[in-house]
Design a protein around this motif. Structure first.
Motif, PDB file in Angstrom:
ATOM      1  N   ASP A 386       0.842  -1.204   0.000  1.00  0.00           N
ATOM      2  CA  ASP A 386       0.000   0.000   0.000  1.00  0.00           C
ATOM      3  C   ASP A 386       0.877   1.254   0.000  1.00  0.00           C
ATOM      4  O   ASP A 386       0.544   2.262  -0.627  1.00  0.00           O
ATOM      5  CB  ASP A 386      -0.922   0.020   1.226  1.00  0.00           C
ATOM      6  N   THR A 387       1.988   1.181   0.705  1.00  0.00           N
ATOM      7  CA  THR A 387       2.903   2.326   0.747  1.00  0.00           C
ATOM      8  C   THR A 387       3.554   2.543  -0.617  1.00  0.00           C
ATOM      9  O   THR A 387       3.550   3.654  -1.160  1.00  0.00           O
ATOM     10  CB  THR A 387       4.017   2.079   1.797  1.00  0.00           C
ATOM     11  N   LEU A 388       4.113   1.478  -1.159  1.00  0.00           N
ATOM     12  CA  LEU A 388       4.926   1.624  -2.366  1.00  0.00           C
ATOM     13  C   LEU A 388       4.103   1.827  -3.629  1.00  0.00           C
ATOM     14  O   LEU A 388       4.553   2.474  -4.576  1.00  0.00           O
ATOM     15  CB  LEU A 388       5.838   0.406  -2.523  1.00  0.00           C
ATOM     16  N   TYR A 389       2.917   1.281  -3.642  1.00  0.00           N
ATOM     17  CA  TYR A 389       2.097   1.396  -4.851  1.00  0.00           C
ATOM     18  C   TYR A 389       1.024   2.479  -4.722  1.00  0.00           C
ATOM     19  O   TYR A 389       0.415   2.841  -5.714  1.00  0.00           O
ATOM     20  CB  TYR A 389       1.430   0.057  -5.173  1.00  0.00           C
ATOM     21  N   TYR A 405       9.716   5.881   6.553  1.00  0.00           N
ATOM     22  CA  TYR A 405       9.070   5.002   7.540  1.00  0.00           C
ATOM     23  C   TYR A 405       7.791   5.646   8.088  1.00  0.00           C
ATOM     24  O   TYR A 405       6.821   4.954   8.396  1.00  0.00           O
ATOM     25  CB  TYR A 405      10.041   4.669   8.684  1.00  0.00           C
ATOM     26  N   ALA A 406       7.805   6.972   8.188  1.00  0.00           N
ATOM     27  CA  ALA A 406       6.606   7.657   8.682  1.00  0.00           C
ATOM     28  C   ALA A 406       5.424   7.420   7.739  1.00  0.00           C
ATOM     29  O   ALA A 406       4.291   7.202   8.175  1.00  0.00           O
ATOM     30  CB  ALA A 406       6.892   9.145   8.839  1.00  0.00           C
ATOM     31  N   VAL A 407       5.707   7.453   6.430  1.00  0.00           N
ATOM     32  CA  VAL A 407       4.642   7.176   5.449  1.00  0.00           C
ATOM     33  C   VAL A 407       4.189   5.726   5.595  1.00  0.00           C
ATOM     34  O   VAL A 407       2.991   5.410   5.627  1.00  0.00           O
ATOM     35  CB  VAL A 407       5.134   7.435   3.999  1.00  0.00           C
ATOM     36  N   TYR A 408       5.171   4.832   5.712  1.00  0.00           N
ATOM     37  CA  TYR A 408       4.840   3.406   5.881  1.00  0.00           C
ATOM     38  C   TYR A 408       3.967   3.195   7.115  1.00  0.00           C
ATOM     39  O   TYR A 408       2.981   2.454   7.089  1.00  0.00           O
ATOM     40  CB  TYR A 408       6.133   2.571   5.986  1.00  0.00           C
ATOM     41  N   GLU A 409       4.334   3.879   8.191  1.00  0.00           N
ATOM     42  CA  GLU A 409       3.610   3.678   9.448  1.00  0.00           C
ATOM     43  C   GLU A 409       2.138   4.117   9.321  1.00  0.00           C
ATOM     44  O   GLU A 409       1.260   3.522   9.936  1.00  0.00           O
ATOM     45  CB  GLU A 409       4.298   4.449  10.579  1.00  0.00           C
ATOM     46  N   GLU A 410       1.912   5.147   8.508  1.00  0.00           N
ATOM     47  CA  GLU A 410       0.513   5.554   8.269  1.00  0.00           C
ATOM     48  C   GLU A 410      -0.261   4.423   7.597  1.00  0.00           C
ATOM     49  O   GLU A 410      -1.401   4.132   7.958  1.00  0.00           O
ATOM     50  CB  GLU A 410       0.476   6.801   7.364  1.00  0.00           C
ATOM     51  N   ALA A 572       1.718  -7.909  -4.974  1.00  0.00           N
ATOM     52  CA  ALA A 572       2.624  -7.398  -6.014  1.00  0.00           C
ATOM     53  C   ALA A 572       4.087  -7.541  -5.576  1.00  0.00           C
ATOM     54  O   ALA A 572       4.375  -7.919  -4.430  1.00  0.00           O
ATOM     55  CB  ALA A 572       2.300  -5.931  -6.277  1.00  0.00           C
ATOM     56  N   ALA A 573       4.987  -7.214  -6.486  1.00  0.00           N
ATOM     57  CA  ALA A 573       6.427  -7.308  -6.200  1.00  0.00           C
ATOM     58  C   ALA A 573       6.789  -6.429  -4.995  1.00  0.00           C
ATOM     59  O   ALA A 573       6.183  -5.380  -4.779  1.00  0.00           O
ATOM     60  CB  ALA A 573       7.216  -6.855  -7.422  1.00  0.00           C
ATOM     61  N   THR A 574       7.758  -6.879  -4.234  1.00  0.00           N
ATOM     62  CA  THR A 574       8.184  -6.133  -3.038  1.00  0.00           C
ATOM     63  C   THR A 574       9.686  -5.870  -3.109  1.00  0.00           C
ATOM     64  O   THR A 574      10.413  -6.603  -3.794  1.00  0.00           O
ATOM     65  CB  THR A 574       7.828  -6.928  -1.758  1.00  0.00           C
ATOM     66  N   PRO A 575      10.161  -4.858  -2.372  1.00  0.00           N
ATOM     67  CA  PRO A 575      11.568  -4.457  -2.516  1.00  0.00           C
ATOM     68  C   PRO A 575      12.589  -5.497  -2.042  1.00  0.00           C
ATOM     69  O   PRO A 575      13.777  -5.317  -2.253  1.00  0.00           O
ATOM     70  CB  PRO A 575      11.670  -3.204  -1.626  1.00  0.00           C
TER      71      PRO A 575
END
Lengths: 706, 288
Positions: A386-389, A405-410, A572-575
């Motif tokens: 959800d963060t990356l896409y 990480y702050a965006v990811y945490e949201e 989907a693909a992940t890092p």
């Protein structure tokens, strides 16, 4: 092993120990009653109509199965109408590629049954009736419980009569034995047990009312065991024989030849661990339990040793030695240290309650007399995708990993909130059924006058199993390493590569896979990310409750179902270099060759990944060892010390495999010739050639620690 | 700050002494064994290994090289290469490796500390290996001293081709000597290693007299060199005459060094692992 037990083992290998179900033609006029009263009456009618086994030289009997015509135990949930409807919609059918419904596990308070008998329950029900005198719904529930308790008493009387009738047709030793069995049913489970044998019979009969886990038997049977040995009522080998028969009975509850018959987790319990006194609880009865099980060629029950800092190394080594020699792979290991601390801190349990847990099912913790109301397996890697896409614009503005990480945490917050909503939906759906039978045996349901399905149990643990945990940690680590720290490629390039599922970016993908600082290598970068992730989870969950008011704990167990494959297939693909659709790894131990620093590094990473203990639910760490580390005595000594050290450093769980990869590949190609290989899977063991192919592949691909 | 020239640090070693160990591999050796399993360790200074069979010629190394010392085929121009290691770090195939770097005492102690609990639990510790670690004696002495101050078990893995005074300097801080005995026959030793073994055996005699409990002797069994009952028998005789070490074990040849030698552009001596039966027999001969 005695000849009698040997024959019984041979019998259960071919036949069902449980007698065929006697179908009941229920009285139509039952439908004039309320739903609950109708169900309860029919439940009682069903119980009293069943046959019990008296041949095959059995000394323990009284067990039967339910056929689904009435709502029976909370484990199988047969006869629970709403549950069946609901399960068909959600079991193994994820919502939003985020959460799927799974089973719950619980452990009856068999200590109470044995020490107080059904009479104890009657007294408690009466006390509760007085306390709920203004609660008609509660009173009806209690009166149904009373009917069932009285039926259990009647059932024991019937069993005694059946034993006496059978004795009439026998002579000599068997006649005397059947009369003794009758006398035991005269006593238990109605009244408190006085001897080890009465206690075991009481347990064997009452197990069917919640046939999930017998719990901490090396604690509650211990006083009877020690008293009978001291008085000369029974020898140690006689006690062992009785335990063996008990193990046969409880493992035979899983339908013979059914699809779960092969799995060790069908009757799992724990031994050892901290006692309320703070001492280690491993005792001579614990040892006898292990000895008795190891003698028998049956694939269930599974035992988990609860390790504590006070457990002598020699004892730990002994159990590990049993494990390495057990071809049926029936032993796993957990540590009490992080789990009890987590139970107290995160669940608010008293020390006394916290140390009264057992392991049930594949690897779920449950308190004796309590329930693991997990029932929800989720895809935590959704927060990464959800963060990356979904947050591209925000990500391109991030100047450092903290901002990322702050965006990811949201996104993680949104995902966790949604998992809780779905989990509550599952639990709400479960609560549409009322369970009387098992609720009797779960602490609090009588006092709360409420079914366990409706939050009646006092000791309920709630939570979710997180698939994609390692993929999350690794993905975040790769972003940190390659984008922000070493600046090998930009966020824009990474996002483009992910969107293209690495097509055209194969070099970048290979670079990540070969030089990434993956979790499990005791690298500060990924170890810090792991702790940051689990700490975020803890922050998000620590003040939350499910709809029954229970706290949450997470785990990473997949159970019998390869959720990690299914969720991975839809992700989907992940890092971390994963392609779209590739399965996630299962459990917390690394696999697939990414843990390159060896066993100590892997154990260090896993032991230190969860400082807040939020993963102290059904946590699994698989270790696949090069065979000589276990088979070679000198190396085994070092391996045993290393695993003990892992526990001392905070490790929670470990299960071992050490069949070579080559051997497993041969088995996959030629199942007929390798039918005997048992492997640890996700908290349970199973016959390798019978596992689903995706699970077989996972076992084959785990990294071998040499 | 004092540094050592090393080429590897291996955590989780089950085989370099008692218990679980971290092994530090020092660079530089004064033997030139034909079968050496760490040929990259022989010289001091950095060595570049290029595994042609692994290279897919993807060109990433060429793109990343700050000195433009690598072309798209993976070829490295030694005149331009500064051994910065960037091409190694990001080689997707692990086809490139720079061997040799300086490591400070502090860095080594930090790595070692990570597994301290496991050493304690298994009776393990730290092994200094190589190359010949005793050739960097000043550092080694300080390193061992620091390890002992922290309470670690220490082992020195040596071929023994040094003045005995070198042993005397590390003796107070070494708990074990992992001492290689390749053969007893002098001419054979010279053929196989390039040096005479008189000093090696003399040092061993003195160690066995001084501290036999510290000595663990390892005999590499190399077909084509010493894998003969007679030669192994001579080694056994040596110990019969000069005293038994704490442990005397035969180690089978393994081919790890062959690929590494080729990656360095050298032709290795090719041998093969002795059979299990042969190894058991050699071990029996050694036990006397």
């Amino acid at each position: 092993m005695t000849e009698r037990i040997r024959k019984l083992c041979a019998f259960v290998e071919k036949y069902d120990l449980y007698m065929p179900v006697v179908k009941v033609d229920y009285d139509r006029s039952d439908l004039f009653l309320s739903d609950l009263a109708c169900d309860t009456k029919r439940l009682c009618d069903y119980m009293l109509a069943q046959d019990i086994r008296l041949d095959q030289d059995v000394r323990l009997t009284g067990f039967f199965r339910f056929d689904g015509s009435v709502p029976a135990d909370i484990f199988h949930r047969t006869g629970h109408r709403n549950f069946s409807k609901f399960s068909s919609q959600f079991y193994n059918k994820p919502l939003e590629n985020l959460a799927t419904f799974e089973w719950q596990h619980s452990t009856a308070d068999f200590r109470y049954v044995i020490e107080n008998g059904m009479e104890g329950y009657l007294a408690r029900i009466e006390a509760s009736e007085a306390a709920h005198k203004d609660d008609p719904e509660g009173l009806e529930f209690l009166s149904m419980m009373k009917k069932v308790v009285l039926t259990i008493i009647k059932l024991a009387e019937q069993n005694a009569e059946k034993c006496r009738a059978a004795a009439e047709k026998e002579e000599g030793e068997r006649k005397a034995e059947l009369l003794k069995m009758a006398a035991i049913f005269d006593r238990v489970p109605r009244y408190p047990a006085r001897t080890f044998r009465e206690a075991v019979q009481s347990l064997s009969m009452c197990f069917i009312f919640l046939p999930d886990c017998i719990g901490t038997i090396d604690r509650y049977l211990r006083p009877y065991y020690e008293a009978d040995l001291a008085s000369g009522e029974m020898t140690r080998s006689e006690a062992g024989e009785l335990l063996q028969e008990l193990f046969i009975d409880i493992s035979a509850h899983t339908e013979h030849g059914g699809n779960r018959d092969d799995f060790s987790a069908e009757s799992h319990f724990a031994i050892g661990g901290y006692l309320p006194s703070g001492e280690d609880g491993f005792n001579d009865l614990s040892r006898l339990i292990v000895e008795s099980l190891m003698e028998m060629p049956i694939n269930k029950p599974q035992i988990t040793l609860r390790w504590t800092k006070k457990l002598p190394f020699e004892t730990f080594r002994y159990i590990l030695d049993c494990e390495r020699n057990d071809k049926l792979k029936r032993i796993a290991f957990v540590s009490d240290e992080p789990r009890i601390a987590s139970f107290m801190k995160n669940l608010g349990l008293s020390y006394e309650d916290a140390c009264n847990y057992t392991m049930v099912g594949c690897n779920e913790p449950s308190l004796q007399g309590g329930i693991w109301l997990g029932g929800c397996t989720s895809n935590i890697a959704r927060a990464v995708t959800d963060t990356l896409y979904g947050r591209e614009d925000d990500l391109l503005k991030c100047r450092n990993f903290d901002e990322f990480y702050a965006v990811y945490e949201e996104e993680l917050t949104k995902v966790v909130n949604r998992i809780i909503e779905i989990s509550d939906g599952f639990n709400f759906a479960r609560s549409k059924d009322i369970n009387v039978l098992s609720s009797i045996f779960l602490d609090g349901c009588i006092e709360n006058a409420r079914s366990v399905t409706r939050g009646g149990a006092r000791l309920a643990l709630s939570g979710t199993n997180l698939m994609g945990t390692t993929a999350t940690i690794d993905s975040l680590s790769m972003v940190k390493q390659f984008v922000f720290e070493d600046q090998i490629f930009t966020m824009e390039e990474l996002l483009a590569a992910l969107k293209a599922d690495w097509k055209g970016y194969e070099e970048m993908q290979t670079l990540i896979l070969t030089t990434g600082k993956f979790f499990g290598n005791n690298d500060p970068l990924s170890d810090d990310v792991a702790r940051r992730f689990t700490t975020s989870l803890h922050t998000l969950l620590k003040d939350r409750r499910n709809l029954f008011g229970n706290h949450f704990l997470c785990g990473c167990l997949a159970g019998y179902n390869p959720h990690y494959v299914w969720f991975g297939n839809a992700t989907a693909a992940t890092p971390d270099g994963r392609n779209a659709g590739d399965p996630f790894m299962v459990g917390a131990g690394q696999s697939g060759g990414r843990d390159r620093e060896g066993l100590a590094a892997l154990l260090n990473s896993v032991a230190q990944m969860d400082p807040e203990g939020i993963l102290c639910g059904p946590f699994v760490c698989n270790l696949t060892l090069e065979e000589s580390l276990v088979r070679d005595d000198a190396k085994f000594e070092k391996t045993a010390r290393m695993i003990e050290t892992y526990f001392k450093k905070g490790g929670l769980h470990v299960q071992l495999n050490y069949v070579s990869r080559e051997e497993l590949l041969k088995a996959k190609a030629d199942p007929a010739h390798y039918a005997g290989i048992r492997v640890r899977v996700s908290g349970f063991s199973g016959t390798f050639v019978n596992l689903q192919e995706s699970i077989q592949d996972d076992v084959v691909n785990r990294t071998v620690e040499a | 700050m004092m540094t050592a020239e090393i080429f590897d640090i291996e955590r989780n070693s089950y085989v370099d002494g008692p218990g679980l160990r971290t092994t530090v591999f020092f660079k530089g050796c004064n033997l030139n064994c034909r079968w050496c399993h760490n040929p990259e360790s022989k010289s001091r200074g950095k060595v570049f290994l290029y595994y042609q069979d692994k290279c897919t010629h993807c060109g990433l190394c060429a793109r990343l090289c700050p000195e433009k010392a690598v072309d798209k085929t993976g070829f490295r121009d030694p005149a331009k290469c500064t051994f910065c290691g960037k091409c190694e770090k990001y080689c997707p195939q692990r086809a490139r490796k720079v061997c040799g770097r300086q490591a400070s005492l502090e860095e080594l102690l930090n790595v070692i500390e990570k597994d301290a609990d496991y050493y304690e639990a298994t009776g393990g510790g730290v092994t200094c290996s190589g190359g010949e670690c005793m050739l960097q004696l000043d550092f080694l002495e300080e390193f061992l001293k620091a390890l002992k101050e922290k309470g670690y078990d220490t082992a020195v893995d040596t071929a023994g081709n040094l003045p005995f005074a070198s042993f005397e300097r590390v003796l107070p801080y070494a708990d074990h000597f992992l001492y290689d005995v390749k053969c007893v026959t002098p001419s054979l030793h010279t053929w196989g290693t390039g040096v005479d073994n008189a000093r090696i055996l003399e040092n061993l005699k003195r160690l066995l007299a001084l501290c036999p409990e510290k000595v663990i002797v390892r005999v590499p069994v190399i077909p084509g060199f010493n894998a003969e009952d007679e030669e192994i028998g001579r080694i056994a005789d040596f110990f019969r005459e000069n005293g038994r070490p704490q442990l005397l074990e035969a180690l089978p040849y393994h081919a790890l060094g062959e690929n590494k030698a080729r990656a360095m552009g050298k032709e290795p001596m090719v041998s093969h692992a002795p059979s299990k039966e042969d190894m058991a027999r050699y071990q029996k001969i050694l036990k006397g």
